[in-house]
Scaffold this motif. Sequence first.
Motif, PDB file in Angstrom:
ATOM      1  N   HIS A  49       0.939  -1.109  -0.110  1.00  0.00           N
ATOM      2  CA  HIS A  49      -0.077  -0.057   0.010  1.00  0.00           C
ATOM      3  C   HIS A  49       1.008   1.274   0.067  1.00  0.00           C
ATOM      4  CE1 HIS A  49      -4.164  -1.439   1.480  1.00  0.00           C
ATOM      5  NE2 HIS A  49      -3.639  -2.381   0.800  1.00  0.00           N
ATOM      6  N   GLU A  50       0.644   2.237  -1.035  1.00  0.00           N
ATOM      7  CA  GLU A  50       1.432   3.245  -1.043  1.00  0.00           C
ATOM      8  C   GLU A  50       0.846   4.227  -2.126  1.00  0.00           C
ATOM      9  OE1 GLU A  50       5.380   1.447  -2.256  1.00  0.00           O
ATOM     10  OE2 GLU A  50       4.972   2.376  -4.228  1.00  0.00           O
ATOM     11  N   PRO A  51       1.098   5.459  -2.219  1.00  0.00           N
ATOM     12  CA  PRO A  51       0.557   6.581  -3.320  1.00  0.00           C
ATOM     13  C   PRO A  51       1.044   6.151  -4.534  1.00  0.00           C
ATOM     14  CG  PRO A  51       1.915   7.755  -1.532  1.00  0.00           C
ATOM     15  CD  PRO A  51       2.149   6.300  -1.271  1.00  0.00           C
ATOM     16  N   PRO A  52      -0.066   6.023  -5.709  1.00  0.00           N
ATOM     17  CA  PRO A  52      -1.150   6.934  -5.511  1.00  0.00           C
ATOM     18  C   PRO A  52      -2.249   6.216  -5.050  1.00  0.00           C
ATOM     19  CG  PRO A  52      -0.880   6.251  -7.861  1.00  0.00           C
ATOM     20  CD  PRO A  52       0.574   5.794  -6.865  1.00  0.00           C
ATOM     21  N   TYR A  53      -3.644   6.826  -4.572  1.00  0.00           N
ATOM     22  CA  TYR A  53      -4.774   6.197  -4.005  1.00  0.00           C
ATOM     23  C   TYR A  53      -5.703   6.691  -5.173  1.00  0.00           C
ATOM     24  CZ  TYR A  53      -1.848   5.552  -0.032  1.00  0.00           C
ATOM     25  OH  TYR A  53      -0.794   4.872   0.767  1.00  0.00           O
ATOM     26  N   MET A  54      -6.554   5.811  -5.405  1.00  0.00           N
ATOM     27  CA  MET A  54      -7.710   5.867  -6.208  1.00  0.00           C
ATOM     28  C   MET A  54      -8.887   6.142  -5.540  1.00  0.00           C
ATOM     29  SD  MET A  54      -6.095   5.469  -9.222  1.00  0.00           S
ATOM     30  CE  MET A  54      -4.359   5.506  -8.439  1.00  0.00           C
ATOM     31  N   VAL A  55      -9.014   7.296  -5.108  1.00  0.00           N
ATOM     32  CA  VAL A  55     -10.237   7.792  -4.068  1.00  0.00           C
ATOM     33  C   VAL A  55     -10.620   9.206  -4.532  1.00  0.00           C
ATOM     34  CG1 VAL A  55      -8.437   8.831  -2.710  1.00  0.00           C
ATOM     35  CG2 VAL A  55     -10.421   7.862  -1.756  1.00  0.00           C
ATOM     36  N   GLU A  56     -11.889   9.407  -4.105  1.00  0.00           N
ATOM     37  CA  GLU A  56     -12.694  10.896  -4.515  1.00  0.00           C
ATOM     38  C   GLU A  56     -11.583  11.815  -3.739  1.00  0.00           C
ATOM     39  OE1 GLU A  56     -14.934  13.669  -6.224  1.00  0.00           O
ATOM     40  OE2 GLU A  56     -15.128  11.529  -6.489  1.00  0.00           O
ATOM     41  N   GLY A  57     -11.218  12.712  -4.510  1.00  0.00           N
ATOM     42  CA  GLY A  57     -10.395  14.113  -4.223  1.00  0.00           C
ATOM     43  C   GLY A  57      -9.192  14.034  -4.429  1.00  0.00           C
ATOM     44  N   GLU A  58      -8.514  12.747  -5.143  1.00  0.00           N
ATOM     45  CA  GLU A  58      -7.390  12.708  -5.415  1.00  0.00           C
ATOM     46  C   GLU A  58      -7.170  13.027  -6.920  1.00  0.00           C
ATOM     47  OE1 GLU A  58      -4.068  12.814  -5.899  1.00  0.00           O
ATOM     48  OE2 GLU A  58      -4.026  11.851  -4.090  1.00  0.00           O
ATOM     49  N   THR A  59      -6.630  14.257  -7.127  1.00  0.00           N
ATOM     50  CA  THR A  59      -6.678  14.911  -8.559  1.00  0.00           C
ATOM     51  C   THR A  59      -5.160  14.725  -9.071  1.00  0.00           C
ATOM     52  OG1 THR A  59      -5.749  17.106  -7.512  1.00  0.00           O
ATOM     53  CG2 THR A  59      -8.198  16.646  -7.876  1.00  0.00           C
ATOM     54  N   GLN A  60      -4.524  13.848  -8.582  1.00  0.00           N
ATOM     55  CA  GLN A  60      -3.117  13.451  -9.198  1.00  0.00           C
ATOM     56  C   GLN A  60      -3.205  12.915 -10.561  1.00  0.00           C
ATOM     57  OE1 GLN A  60       0.189  13.841  -8.592  1.00  0.00           O
ATOM     58  NE2 GLN A  60       0.673  12.662 -10.518  1.00  0.00           N
ATOM     59  N   ILE A  61      -2.541  13.258 -11.623  1.00  0.00           N
ATOM     60  CA  ILE A  61      -2.792  12.696 -12.959  1.00  0.00           C
ATOM     61  C   ILE A  61      -2.018  11.191 -13.145  1.00  0.00           C
ATOM     62  CG2 ILE A  61      -2.339  13.250 -15.612  1.00  0.00           C
ATOM     63  CD1 ILE A  61      -4.626  14.846 -14.398  1.00  0.00           C
ATOM     64  N   LEU A  62      -2.572  10.238 -13.725  1.00  0.00           N
ATOM     65  CA  LEU A  62      -2.015   9.174 -14.081  1.00  0.00           C
ATOM     66  C   LEU A  62      -0.905   9.261 -15.080  1.00  0.00           C
ATOM     67  CD1 LEU A  62      -4.926   6.667 -14.265  1.00  0.00           C
ATOM     68  CD2 LEU A  62      -3.463   7.107 -12.276  1.00  0.00           C
ATOM     69  N   HIS A  63       0.324   8.592 -15.007  1.00  0.00           N
ATOM     70  CA  HIS A  63       1.379   8.646 -15.760  1.00  0.00           C
ATOM     71  C   HIS A  63       1.685   7.338 -16.078  1.00  0.00           C
ATOM     72  CE1 HIS A  63       2.170  13.190 -15.548  1.00  0.00           C
ATOM     73  NE2 HIS A  63       1.519  12.991 -14.219  1.00  0.00           N
ATOM     74  N   PRO A  64       2.127   6.952 -17.339  1.00  0.00           N
ATOM     75  CA  PRO A  64       2.819   5.806 -17.750  1.00  0.00           C
ATOM     76  C   PRO A  64       3.791   5.133 -16.531  1.00  0.00           C
ATOM     77  CG  PRO A  64       2.697   6.918 -19.618  1.00  0.00           C
ATOM     78  CD  PRO A  64       2.276   7.792 -18.562  1.00  0.00           C
ATOM     79  N   GLY A  65       3.542   3.958 -16.033  1.00  0.00           N
ATOM     80  CA  GLY A  65       4.736   3.492 -14.987  1.00  0.00           C
ATOM     81  C   GLY A  65       3.857   3.300 -13.656  1.00  0.00           C
ATOM     82  N   MET A  66       2.922   4.064 -13.494  1.00  0.00           N
ATOM     83  CA  MET A  66       2.143   4.066 -11.974  1.00  0.00           C
ATOM     84  C   MET A  66       1.370   2.601 -11.948  1.00  0.00           C
ATOM     85  SD  MET A  66       0.164   7.615 -11.581  1.00  0.00           S
ATOM     86  CE  MET A  66       1.265   9.156 -11.088  1.00  0.00           C
ATOM     87  N   CYS A  67       1.687   2.188 -10.774  1.00  0.00           N
ATOM     88  CA  CYS A  67       1.010   0.807 -10.759  1.00  0.00           C
ATOM     89  C   CYS A  67      -0.110   0.687  -9.402  1.00  0.00           C
ATOM     90  CB  CYS A  67       2.120  -0.231 -10.325  1.00  0.00           C
ATOM     91  SG  CYS A  67       3.312  -0.407 -11.728  1.00  0.00           S
TER      92      CYS A  67
END
Length: 379
Positions: free
Chosen positions: A319-337
């Motif tokens: 368990h570590e960032p990023p989190y798929m949750v309401e309010g998380e506006t971080q943009i997905l980038h290739p390589g994120m798992c």
Amino acid sequence: MSDHRSLSEPAPFTADDFAERLRRAAHAAQDAGLDGILVTPGPDLLYLTGYAPVAITERITMLVIPVDAEPAMIVPRLERPDAEAAAGASILRITDWTDGSDPYTESATLMAGTGRYAVSDSAWAMHLLGLQDRLPKSSYVSMTTALPMLRAIKDDDEIERLAAAGAAADQVYEEIVTVRFAGRSETDVGADLADLLRQFGHSQVDFTVVGSGPNGANPHHEIGPRIIEDGDMVVLDFGGLKHGYGSDTTRTVHVGEPTAEEREVHDVVRHAQQAGFEAVRPGVECQEIDRVSRAVITEAGYGDYFIHRVGHGIGLTTHEPPYMVEGETQILHPGMCFSIEPGIYLPGRFGVRIEDIVTVVPDGGRRLNQTSHEMRIVH
């Protein structure tokens, strides 16, 4: 059960790999308006140097990554040989301190007295307070708050390890559905899962959730003495570390033939998981994956029974960032798992969850778990 341990091992990370990670960390800190990063034992230190102390004790070990100077690490003198043996040690200036001396005064010499630093979330409060006492004009912010994406974008070697861990977890699932469930305890099935994870090459078992019948309505139920019965829905969620990187998968099986309602709930979760996966692509906000999966469950009338976020990042920890949750506006980038794991939990009755690990690729998402999402009947 036979030994299925993989004979192939990925090449170890090199000093050049760690040098590049340290360089990127310093640039990220500078972009965030920080003067540096303070890294204590835990996954961040392992990621940046390859060093994992045998035990996290009251003795301070700290990597200092200034934005305008070379990184340095201070360690207890008795642990210096181990630190120097780490793969990333050759690119660090290592200093030490001895019992009876003041480690915070010595640590402070590696820092700017008025600096603002990101600090590992797992740092001991006593160490941070000691530094604050020696450098009263310095200030600190948690690593997750300031640099949540420091370890989030995996390189090809990391994804290879995550894929191997996911494939091993898939093999565990294909084995576990062949064992007897009815008449055995959750503890017994959980022990089978742990044994299989190790047999398929996991060096560490982090969790084995076996939620049978009403226990499946508790998302974090692990294992207990309850005897699994014919007619039970059973949530199986398990994972750990293989080659240092995490696995985490969930499938929900049924002992004997399910009812029409049980099939319906399972189908809703299956469609929600698929919808979340289809939403994965570069440029999408993390919260969108949660929204898309949640919408399927809400439209089916079960929205009140989906009671957690849809996913979490994975890497050196499960368990570590990023989190798929309401309010998380971080943009997905290739390589994120990260995981996509919607669920429906009907209190006192049963629960259903389906989970895959997914990595972002240039044209969408790639699953790192390949076992069928169809309900499996066990005996």
